[in-house]
Design a protein around this motif. Sequence first.
Motif, PDB file in Angstrom:
ATOM      1  N   SER A   1     -46.171 -21.293  16.267  1.00  0.00           N
ATOM      2  CA  SER A   1     -45.436 -20.576  17.305  1.00  0.00           C
ATOM      3  C   SER A   1     -43.964 -20.464  16.932  1.00  0.00           C
ATOM      4  CB  SER A   1     -45.575 -21.292  18.651  1.00  0.00           C
ATOM      5  OG  SER A   1     -45.002 -22.563  18.572  1.00  0.00           O
ATOM      6  N   ALA A   2     -43.429 -19.272  17.112  1.00  0.00           N
ATOM      7  CA  ALA A   2     -42.019 -19.055  16.847  1.00  0.00           C
ATOM      8  C   ALA A   2     -41.208 -19.746  17.939  1.00  0.00           C
ATOM      9  CB  ALA A   2     -41.721 -17.557  16.833  1.00  0.00           C
ATOM     10  N   SER A   3     -40.168 -20.452  17.546  1.00  0.00           N
ATOM     11  CA  SER A   3     -39.369 -21.177  18.516  1.00  0.00           C
ATOM     12  C   SER A   3     -37.908 -21.142  18.104  1.00  0.00           C
ATOM     13  CB  SER A   3     -39.855 -22.627  18.602  1.00  0.00           C
ATOM     14  OG  SER A   3     -39.077 -23.340  19.506  1.00  0.00           O
ATOM     15  N   SER A   4     -37.042 -21.015  19.075  1.00  0.00           N
ATOM     16  CA  SER A   4     -35.610 -21.068  18.835  1.00  0.00           C
ATOM     17  C   SER A   4     -34.979 -21.728  20.047  1.00  0.00           C
ATOM     18  CB  SER A   4     -35.049 -19.659  18.610  1.00  0.00           C
ATOM     19  OG  SER A   4     -35.269 -18.871  19.757  1.00  0.00           O
ATOM     20  N   SER A   5     -33.695 -22.007  19.964  1.00  0.00           N
ATOM     21  CA  SER A   5     -33.054 -22.637  21.107  1.00  0.00           C
ATOM     22  C   SER A   5     -31.598 -22.214  21.217  1.00  0.00           C
ATOM     23  CB  SER A   5     -33.160 -24.154  21.026  1.00  0.00           C
ATOM     24  OG  SER A   5     -32.437 -24.634  19.920  1.00  0.00           O
ATOM     25  N   VAL A   6     -31.077 -22.373  22.422  1.00  0.00           N
ATOM     26  CA  VAL A   6     -29.680 -22.133  22.716  1.00  0.00           C
ATOM     27  C   VAL A   6     -29.103 -23.481  23.103  1.00  0.00           C
ATOM     28  CG1 VAL A   6     -28.053 -20.930  24.217  1.00  0.00           C
ATOM     29  CG2 VAL A   6     -30.183 -19.819  23.550  1.00  0.00           C
ATOM     30  N   SER A   7     -28.125 -23.947  22.346  1.00  0.00           N
ATOM     31  CA  SER A   7     -27.552 -25.266  22.635  1.00  0.00           C
ATOM     32  C   SER A   7     -26.028 -25.171  22.719  1.00  0.00           C
ATOM     33  CB  SER A   7     -27.990 -26.278  21.582  1.00  0.00           C
ATOM     34  OG  SER A   7     -27.733 -25.792  20.289  1.00  0.00           O
ATOM     35  N   LYS A   8     -25.555 -24.243  23.521  1.00  0.00           N
ATOM     36  CA  LYS A   8     -24.118 -24.020  23.676  1.00  0.00           C
ATOM     37  C   LYS A   8     -23.621 -24.567  25.000  1.00  0.00           C
ATOM     38  CE  LYS A   8     -24.568 -20.189  20.686  1.00  0.00           C
ATOM     39  NZ  LYS A   8     -24.166 -19.030  20.089  1.00  0.00           N
ATOM     40  N   PHE A   9     -24.091 -25.774  25.345  1.00  0.00           N
ATOM     41  CA  PHE A   9     -23.731 -26.373  26.620  1.00  0.00           C
ATOM     42  C   PHE A   9     -22.950 -27.661  26.381  1.00  0.00           C
ATOM     43  CE2 PHE A   9     -27.857 -24.247  27.047  1.00  0.00           C
ATOM     44  CZ  PHE A   9     -27.478 -23.225  27.895  1.00  0.00           C
ATOM     45  N   LYS A  10     -21.909 -27.865  27.178  1.00  0.00           N
ATOM     46  CA  LYS A  10     -21.109 -29.083  27.071  1.00  0.00           C
ATOM     47  C   LYS A  10     -21.773 -30.235  27.811  1.00  0.00           C
ATOM     48  CE  LYS A  10     -16.925 -26.385  26.796  1.00  0.00           C
ATOM     49  NZ  LYS A  10     -15.798 -25.850  27.518  1.00  0.00           N
ATOM     50  N   ASP A  11     -22.615 -29.906  28.769  1.00  0.00           N
ATOM     51  CA  ASP A  11     -23.270 -30.902  29.600  1.00  0.00           C
ATOM     52  C   ASP A  11     -24.771 -30.625  29.623  1.00  0.00           C
ATOM     53  OD1 ASP A  11     -23.467 -33.041  31.352  1.00  0.00           O
ATOM     54  OD2 ASP A  11     -21.861 -32.324  32.652  1.00  0.00           O
ATOM     55  N   LEU A  12     -25.515 -31.432  30.357  1.00  0.00           N
ATOM     56  CA  LEU A  12     -26.956 -31.235  30.451  1.00  0.00           C
ATOM     57  C   LEU A  12     -27.295 -29.901  31.112  1.00  0.00           C
ATOM     58  CD1 LEU A  12     -28.086 -34.786  31.591  1.00  0.00           C
ATOM     59  CD2 LEU A  12     -28.359 -33.772  29.332  1.00  0.00           C
ATOM     60  N   ALA A  13     -28.239 -29.192  30.547  1.00  0.00           N
ATOM     61  CA  ALA A  13     -28.728 -27.956  31.165  1.00  0.00           C
ATOM     62  C   ALA A  13     -29.633 -28.349  32.330  1.00  0.00           C
ATOM     63  CB  ALA A  13     -29.475 -27.119  30.144  1.00  0.00           C
ATOM     64  N   GLN A  14     -29.615 -27.567  33.409  1.00  0.00           N
ATOM     65  CA  GLN A  14     -30.332 -27.924  34.626  1.00  0.00           C
ATOM     66  C   GLN A  14     -31.421 -26.933  35.021  1.00  0.00           C
ATOM     67  OE1 GLN A  14     -29.374 -30.772  36.809  1.00  0.00           O
ATOM     68  NE2 GLN A  14     -28.624 -31.286  34.791  1.00  0.00           N
ATOM     69  N   CYS A  15     -31.170 -25.636  34.785  1.00  0.00           N
ATOM     70  CA  CYS A  15     -32.106 -24.616  35.268  1.00  0.00           C
ATOM     71  C   CYS A  15     -32.004 -23.378  34.392  1.00  0.00           C
ATOM     72  CB  CYS A  15     -31.802 -24.260  36.730  1.00  0.00           C
ATOM     73  SG  CYS A  15     -30.113 -23.671  36.993  1.00  0.00           S
ATOM     74  N   VAL A  16     -33.008 -22.512  34.516  1.00  0.00           N
ATOM     75  CA  VAL A  16     -33.034 -21.279  33.737  1.00  0.00           C
ATOM     76  C   VAL A  16     -33.742 -20.204  34.552  1.00  0.00           C
ATOM     77  CG1 VAL A  16     -35.185 -21.824  32.530  1.00  0.00           C
ATOM     78  CG2 VAL A  16     -33.537 -20.319  31.443  1.00  0.00           C
ATOM     79  N   ALA A  17     -33.334 -18.950  34.373  1.00  0.00           N
ATOM     80  CA  ALA A  17     -33.977 -17.812  35.040  1.00  0.00           C
ATOM     81  C   ALA A  17     -33.796 -16.565  34.183  1.00  0.00           C
ATOM     82  CB  ALA A  17     -33.371 -17.584  36.420  1.00  0.00           C
TER      83      ALA A  17
END
Length: 182
Positions: free
Chosen positions: A79-95
């Motif tokens: 499975s193709a997978s990538s990520s976005v890790s441009k956060f200074k703190d913990l990520a909480q939600c996504v939409a």
Amino acid sequence: QHRAMGDFVELRPLPEPLRAAQLTPEAQHYKGFRTLWKQKESSRVVNVAFCPAKPHRLAVVSGTKVGLWQPNKANAADSASSSVSKFKDLAQCVAWRGDGKLFLAGEAGGTCAVIEAETKKVLRRFRGHGDAVTCCAFASADKSRAATGGRDGKLRIWDVATSDLLHTIDAHTDCMKVLAAG
């Protein structure tokens, strides 16, 4: 009646689980589902959202990143997978936005990032919550509007193109946990 601690109490056997032949047709249907692919995360998963538009990726919030999972139909194990890790703190939600081109990611620091799905670039950040952004959603009828809810109990409506805060509503005395597009 009251029993003393040493009194004998008869235990009845537990009922046997139903065999597959005894299950309802609906239960048999769901029994037929199998895992097609698995993906591991290094931190606990706190939120997920399916993209409504093709290729129907799954955004998975875990730690300080949002992973974008996309199973490969030809070989489900690959499975193709990538990520976005441009956060200074913990990520909480996504939409996801309805067209699948943008998605929102709320952070524990009180901001919400607007991210372009194709390039994974943060286009802008909504700033204004006093505490963590715990839920977010795009408006379904107007692609240029988004809403965020936070641990501060406030609902905020934003203009996506300009990052302008349009409305603030004291929606709850406690933490907001869910927003649904409407």
